[in-house]
Design an enzyme around this catalytic site. Structure first.
Site, mmCIF file in Angstrom:
data_model
loop_
_atom_site.group_PDB
_atom_site.id
_atom_site.type_symbol
_atom_site.label_atom_id
_atom_site.label_comp_id
_atom_site.label_asym_id
_atom_site.label_seq_id
_atom_site.Cartn_x
_atom_site.Cartn_y
_atom_site.Cartn_z
ATOM 1 N N THR A 129 15.934 4.954 6.991
ATOM 2 C CA THR A 129 16.863 4.681 5.893
ATOM 3 C C THR A 129 17.089 6.011 5.198
ATOM 4 O OG1 THR A 129 15.059 4.276 4.364
ATOM 5 C CG2 THR A 129 15.930 2.353 5.484
ATOM 6 N N THR A 130 18.109 6.305 4.546
ATOM 7 C CA THR A 130 19.310 5.579 4.205
ATOM 8 C C THR A 130 20.512 6.395 4.683
ATOM 9 O OG1 THR A 130 18.221 4.642 2.234
ATOM 10 C CG2 THR A 130 20.627 4.735 2.190
#
Length: 281
Positions: free
Chosen positions: A54-55
């Site tokens: 992520t992200t």
């Protein structure tokens, strides 16, 4: 048959049989066991523990689109890797940012790259940007079985549409459902915070440098509130990655250029810890 093939030096018959221009369809027919979604999972209790990435944020600007990703991969509450790459070129005018199970996501991106290259060689032309987005949707859908067992892959696809002469962004869900995003999007555990930052700062008339800074600000805000998202690591000199896609093609910004933008942003955060505010209109 394999022995005869080696003796004669000829390719197996499957490679010489006319068929679909899709490399994934070719594998599905002749070697389905090598596809990620076709592999059996070992019987385990609970969710499978694997590094997750992520992200990812994506934002359009006047000349194209930018994909940016943080560098952290997590496994539960542990940081599995601090310098993972999450944004990859798909072809000359498009790129993919990955969130979800890191190993499967990277493998899917490599298969997607082969899919686009295979189509171009067989057909003698490139897919349209929407055609590429649809091919990726099919690949994600084929991974649904693993996604239901906790090994989900949720990418963002972005590229420069040479026909419409603008940057475009496509997001997906785990079932392969595709949506075109207007202006910007974010995926991953920090996406809620990144999207809030993008709402404040994004404009359609941004320059390339400005949209890169906006993407970095969004990742910084995500890291500020989400423990799975890694902010700029000034001590180790590990910075987010920025990939710009325009009419000149897809290119990854050099580390020196990214570090300059990061340091300027960091100095501003020392004065305004919550980041800049968009001017009221």
């Amino acid at each position: 048959m394999e022995a005869n093939t080696r003796d004669t030096g000829r390719l197996p018959a499957a490679f010489l049989t006319p068929g679909s221009s899709s490399f994934m369809d070719f594998l599905s027919e002749h070697a389905p066991e090598v596809l990620p979604g076709s592999r059996p999972l070992p019987a385990v209790e609970g969710a499978v523990q694997a590094p997750h990435g992520t992200t990812i944020v994506a934002a359009t600007y006047a000349g194209g689109v930018v994909l940016a990703g943080d560098r952290r991969a997590t496994m539960g509450n542990v940081i599995a890797q601090r310098d993972i790459e999450k944004v990859f070129p798909a072809d000359e005018y498009s790129a993919v940012g990955i969130a979800g199970t890191a190993g499967l996501a990277v493998e899917m991106v490599k298969l997607f790259q082969l899919e686009l290259e295979h189509f171009e060689k067989v057909e003698g032309s490139t897919l349209s940007l929407e055609g590429k987005a649809n091919r990726l949707s099919t690949m994600i859908r084929s991974n649904l079985g693993m996604a239901l067992q906790g090994l989900a892959v949720v990418p963002v696809f972005a590229g420069y549409d040479v026909d419409r002469e603008k940057g475009r962004i496509f997001s997906y869900d785990v079932t392969g459902g595709r949506s075109e995003e207007v202006g910007f999007t974010a995926v991953g555990s920090g996406s809620v915070f990144a999207r809030g930052s993008l709402k404040k700062l994004h404009r359609d008339d941004l320059t390339e440098e400005q949209v890169c800074t906006v993407a970095l600000q969004a990742l910084y805000d995500a890291a500020d509130d989400d423990s799975a998202t890694g902010g700029p690591d000034m001590a180790r000199k590990i910075y987010p990655t920025l990939t710009v896609i325009s009419d000149e093609g897809c290119r990854k910004l050099a580390e020196d250029d990214v570090s300059g933008l990061v340091r300027t942003m960091h100095e501003g955060r020392l004065q305004l810890p919550n980041g800049p505010q968009a001017p009221l209109t």
